[in-house]
Design a protein around this motif. Sequence first.
Motif, PDB file in Angstrom:
ATOM      1  N   LEU A   1       0.813  -1.214   0.000  1.00 34.39           N
ATOM      2  CA  LEU A   1       0.000   0.000   0.000  1.00 34.39           C
ATOM      3  C   LEU A   1       0.848   1.266   0.000  1.00 34.39           C
ATOM      4  O   LEU A   1       0.357   2.343  -0.365  1.00 34.39           O
ATOM      5  N   TYR A   2       2.105   1.148   0.424  1.00 32.59           N
ATOM      6  CA  TYR A   2       3.020   2.300   0.450  1.00 32.59           C
ATOM      7  C   TYR A   2       4.269   1.916  -0.325  1.00 32.59           C
ATOM      8  O   TYR A   2       5.316   1.598   0.243  1.00 32.59           O
ATOM      9  N   PRO A   3       4.193   1.922  -1.656  1.00 28.97           N
ATOM     10  CA  PRO A   3       5.332   1.493  -2.488  1.00 28.97           C
ATOM     11  C   PRO A   3       6.588   2.289  -2.159  1.00 28.97           C
ATOM     12  O   PRO A   3       6.544   3.507  -1.984  1.00 28.97           O
ATOM     13  N   GLY A   4       7.682   1.590  -2.058  1.00 32.82           N
ATOM     14  CA  GLY A   4       8.951   2.228  -1.744  1.00 32.82           C
ATOM     15  C   GLY A   4       9.276   2.220  -0.276  1.00 32.82           C
ATOM     16  O   GLY A   4      10.443   2.388   0.108  1.00 32.82           O
ATOM     17  N   ALA A   5       8.301   2.036   0.596  1.00 37.24           N
ATOM     18  CA  ALA A   5       8.570   1.979   2.035  1.00 37.24           C
ATOM     19  C   ALA A   5       9.232   0.656   2.374  1.00 37.24           C
ATOM     20  O   ALA A   5       8.913  -0.388   1.798  1.00 37.24           O
ATOM     21  N   LEU A   6      10.161   0.694   3.311  1.00 42.48           N
ATOM     22  CA  LEU A   6      10.898  -0.486   3.732  1.00 42.48           C
ATOM     23  C   LEU A   6      10.297  -1.044   5.023  1.00 42.48           C
ATOM     24  O   LEU A   6      10.083  -0.299   5.988  1.00 42.48           O
TER      25      LEU A   6
ATOM     26  N   MET B   1      -7.904  -5.418  -1.084  1.00 43.86           N
ATOM     27  CA  MET B   1      -9.076  -5.858  -1.841  1.00 43.86           C
ATOM     28  C   MET B   1      -9.658  -4.704  -2.654  1.00 43.86           C
ATOM     29  O   MET B   1      -9.987  -4.863  -3.840  1.00 43.86           O
ATOM     30  N   GLU B   2      -9.773  -3.536  -2.021  1.00 43.85           N
ATOM     31  CA  GLU B   2     -10.361  -2.378  -2.702  1.00 43.85           C
ATOM     32  C   GLU B   2      -9.532  -1.939  -3.897  1.00 43.85           C
ATOM     33  O   GLU B   2     -10.076  -1.480  -4.909  1.00 43.85           O
ATOM     34  N   HIS B   3      -8.204  -2.102  -3.785  1.00 44.54           N
ATOM     35  CA  HIS B   3      -7.319  -1.668  -4.872  1.00 44.54           C
ATOM     36  C   HIS B   3      -6.981  -2.807  -5.835  1.00 44.54           C
ATOM     37  O   HIS B   3      -6.194  -2.600  -6.777  1.00 44.54           O
TER      38      HIS B   3
ATOM     39  N   CYS C   1     -12.178 -11.187   4.731  1.00 46.05           N
ATOM     40  CA  CYS C   1     -10.796 -11.032   4.254  1.00 46.05           C
ATOM     41  C   CYS C   1     -10.089 -12.378   4.206  1.00 46.05           C
ATOM     42  O   CYS C   1      -9.308 -12.654   3.284  1.00 46.05           O
ATOM     43  N   ALA C   2     -10.347 -13.216   5.199  1.00 48.41           N
ATOM     44  CA  ALA C   2      -9.743 -14.556   5.196  1.00 48.41           C
ATOM     45  C   ALA C   2     -10.195 -15.335   3.968  1.00 48.41           C
ATOM     46  O   ALA C   2      -9.389 -16.013   3.309  1.00 48.41           O
ATOM     47  N   ALA C   3     -11.479 -15.256   3.641  1.00 46.69           N
ATOM     48  CA  ALA C   3     -11.990 -15.951   2.461  1.00 46.69           C
ATOM     49  C   ALA C   3     -11.326 -15.426   1.187  1.00 46.69           C
ATOM     50  O   ALA C   3     -10.974 -16.202   0.280  1.00 46.69           O
TER      51      ALA C   3
END
Length: 882
Positions: free
Chosen positions: A33-38, A132-134, A169-171
Motif C-alpha cells: 500500500l506504500y510502495p517504496g517503504a521499507l 481488496m479495494e485496490h 478477508c480470510a476468504a
Amino acid sequence: MVRTRYRRFMELILTHSNTDFDALASQMAATRLYPGALAALNPQLNENVREFAALYREELPFVRMSDLPREPVTRLILVDTSTVPRLPLLGDTPIATIIIDHHRPERDLAPNEELIYADTGATTTILVRRLMEHHLPLTPVEATLLLLGIYEDTGNLSLPGTRAIDAACAAWLLERGARIEAVGEFLRRPLSAGQEQVLHHLEQTMRIEEISGWSVLFAWARVDGPVPELSSLAHRLRDLYAPAVIVLAIATGDTGTQLILRASADTLDAGALAARFGGGGHRYAAAAYVRGIDAVSLLNQVEAAVRELMRPALTAADIMTRPVHTAPLDATVAQAEELLLRYGHGALPVVNHDGVVQGLISRRDLDRALRHGLRDAPLARYLWHGPTLLSPDASLATVRSALAADNGDRTGRLLVVDPQKRLLGIITRSDLLRAWAAGQETGKSDHDLVGEALERFLDRDLLAILRRAGAIAQQRGAALYIVGGAVRDMILQRAPDDLDLVVEGDAIGLAKALAAELDGTVRSHAAFGTATLILKRDAETSLTLDFVMARTEFYERPSALPDVEAASLRHDLHRRDFTINTLAICLNPARYGWLYDFYGGRRDIARGLIRVLHNLSFIDDPTRMLRAARLAARLGFTIEPRTRALIGDALEQGVLGRATPQRIMHELRLILAEEHPEPALALLDDLGVLRAMHPALRWTDTIAEWFAVARQAAFPDTALPDLYLALLLYPLTGDERATFATAYRLPASETRLLADITLVRERLETLLAEAEHPEQRIADSAIDRALHGIGTAALRAAQIAEPHTAARAIQRYIDHLRGVRLAVDGKFLESLGLRPGPRFGELLAGLRAAYLDGVVTTREDQEAWIRQAVAMQHTDDIRRDG
C-alpha cells in the motif's frame, strides 16, 4: 530479503517487539500500500514467526535492521502498535507518522501523527481490506502470511473481537492461494522444551481466584537462561483451565519481570491494565516488561489492580425469572394442585401473606398426598423447607454450584430473596442455560455446567464413587478424567452408554487404592497400564470400572496395531478417532467438572461434523471409516469434506485390505446393532467402503426396504443384527457369499448362515418352478423337503426378500411343519427286523411326507404305511433277483 539501494529519503514500516503474525503480516501488507517503504524486520520475533520468515525470506519484502541504509527517515508507518520504537536512525526530531492499528491508542495523538483505525479482530484485516479495494495481486506465500495474521489475532475467527470483515478477508486470501494448512503448522505448535519447563513452573505456582464473579488465573515463574517465546503459554493455560482472565509474571534473569495478560470479553481491559505497568496491548491481550521487580511482587501489585478494574459478572438478579407464581401458605393440597395445573409448573414456592418464603411444594409431593386422600389437608403440612435461597447479588458461579448441588433430588429451582426472605425471583437450569446460550456468561467456560451434566446423567452411587476416585487421584498426584463418547453424549443431552476413564498417572495404583477403600477387587495389566475395578453392589450385581493410563500411540506401519506409552491427557486424546470424541471432564476435586477441549470437539458437535484429527488417521486405522459412518448416522452428523476426501484417498490406497478382517467385521456388526443401520450403510456405500469390503457388496433401496420390514416384523426367533447381515448379503451369489465368509474369517455360526442363504435360494427356486401357477398351493411335503435343515435366520431373510408365494411357504414351514414329530421312529423299524442304515432315512422321510400331506394321520396309519412300504420294497427286491 529485498536488496537495499541508495536513496535520498526513506519511509520505514515498523511494528512492536516480540513480533507476532498479525504484526509481521501488517508490515508486509503495508509495503504493497506504500510502495517504496521499507519493512524493517524486528530482531525480536516470536519463535513461530521467526521460522516462517526464515523459510520464505526470499519471497517476503523485509529488510534486517542492520541492512537499513543510513539515510534520514522522512515518514514512519507503525502497524499493530502506536508506540514508536527506540532506534538511533529515528533521531529526536518528530517524524510524520501513520499509525495503523485495530486498537485505539491509550494516549492523545501528537500533531505529526495520523491514525488509521477500524474495529476489526486483527490489524492485518484493515490492510487486507485496502488490498481488496485496490485489487492488488498477492503471491500464495504473501496471502498465507496475511491469513496467519488474521487467524492468530482472532483465535481462528473465534475470539469475541472477531468481526465479519475478518472472515471476509480470510476468504478473499484463500481465493488467492493462501494455505489453510499453515494455520496448523505455525499457529498450533507444540511447546519447546524451554516453554514446557516454564509452563510446568507456572502450573506449580498457579492459583485461580474468583473476582467479581469471574475466574482469574495468577501464576509466576522464573527463567534464568535464554527466554523462550512466552505468549503461547497464556494460550495453553487458557485451553487447559479456561479462566476468564490470565495474569502471568515471569522473571527473566535479574533485570526484571515480563507481565502477560489475557482477558475474555466483559471482564477487564487487559490493555489498560498493562498500561499501568508501562506496557500496552488491547482489551483481550496485553503485556509489559517491568524492570527491577521480582515476579511475586509484581503479581501481587497486578492482582490489586485486577480487583480494582474487574467488571462485575452477571448475578442472580440478572438472570432470574420474575414475577414468580406462588402458592399461599394457607392453601389446601387441592388448591395447590389447581395452581400447578393452571401454570403448568412442576413446583411452586409457598409464601405467607407478607411474601416471605416458607418453602416449596412439588407436583410429586402433591400427587403423593392426593393418592392418600388428603385433598383438603393444609398445604403447610407437606412443604419442603429446604429450597436454596440466594441473594440477588449472588454470582453466576454461586448459582451454578447451587444448581449442581441440587442434583435433581428436589426440583432444580433456586429462590432469590431479599434480606427478609421475601421472594424476588426464581432461577432454574433453563435460566442459566439461556444466559449461557446468549453469550452473557463467559466467566468459567461452563465447568460447573459440565459438573451439573455429570449429576444429571450419571447414577448417584456411581458418581459418588467417581468423585472419591478423583479425590484419591489428586492425593496421589494423578488426574482422573471421563473422556470420549460419554462426554460427547452428555453435551448432546444424551445419557452415556458407558464410561471411558483415563488417568494421567498410575491407573493401576489408583484402582487398587479405591478398591482398598470400597472392598473391591482389581484385575490389572501392567504392560498396558490398565486396571479393572469390580465392586459388589448386592448379592447378584456388581459395578465394573476400567481405568486406563493416559497414553500415546505410534504406528510402525499402516493398519498395524500401535505401540503405546504413557503420555499426557492431550496426547491421549490426540490418538482418538474424531474430534467429537476428544473431550474430557476432570474428576479431581480441584478441577471437578472442568471440560478439556484441545481439538475443537465442542465446535464440531455444535456444527454436527465428523472430523478426523490428522491426515493419516484412516491409514493408521482403516476401521475408522466404518466408525465415521456409524457415528454420523447415529448422531445425525455430516462427515466434513476434508475427512471425506481422506476416506477416498485411503480407499484408493487399498488400506482396508490391510486391516484385520475381525476388526472390520466388528465395526460392521456394531453398525448392524444400531437401532436404524440403514443411514450408516447408505453412507458406506456412498463413500465406496462397501465395494472395498467386497466388490459385489452394495446398498440399494430394496435392501433398505428389507431392513424396515425386518424391524417391523420383529421375529422372536431371530436376532435382528443376524437378520440384517443375512439381508445385506442376500443379493450376492453363493460364490460371493462364500468368498466373503472366507475373507472375513467369519465364525461357524455366520459361515453357516451364509451357506444356508445359498441353500434356501436354490431350493426355493426349484420349489417355485415345480408349481404350475405362482399362486398355486404348494404341498406341505414339498415345502418341508425344500426347507428342512435350513437355519432360522436364513429362512427369515428369504421370507422377507423372496416373492409372496415363497414367503408364505416359509411362514407355513416355520409355524406348522418344522415342529412336526412322527409317532413312528427307528425303533419301530428295528422291530420289523430292519437294520439301521440309509434305508431308515428314506422310509422315515417318505412317511413324513405322507403325514404332512394328510395321507396318514394316526399311529396305526403310520405303522401300516411303513409295513406296506417295507413289503413293497421286499417285492421289488425279489423281482430284481428273479
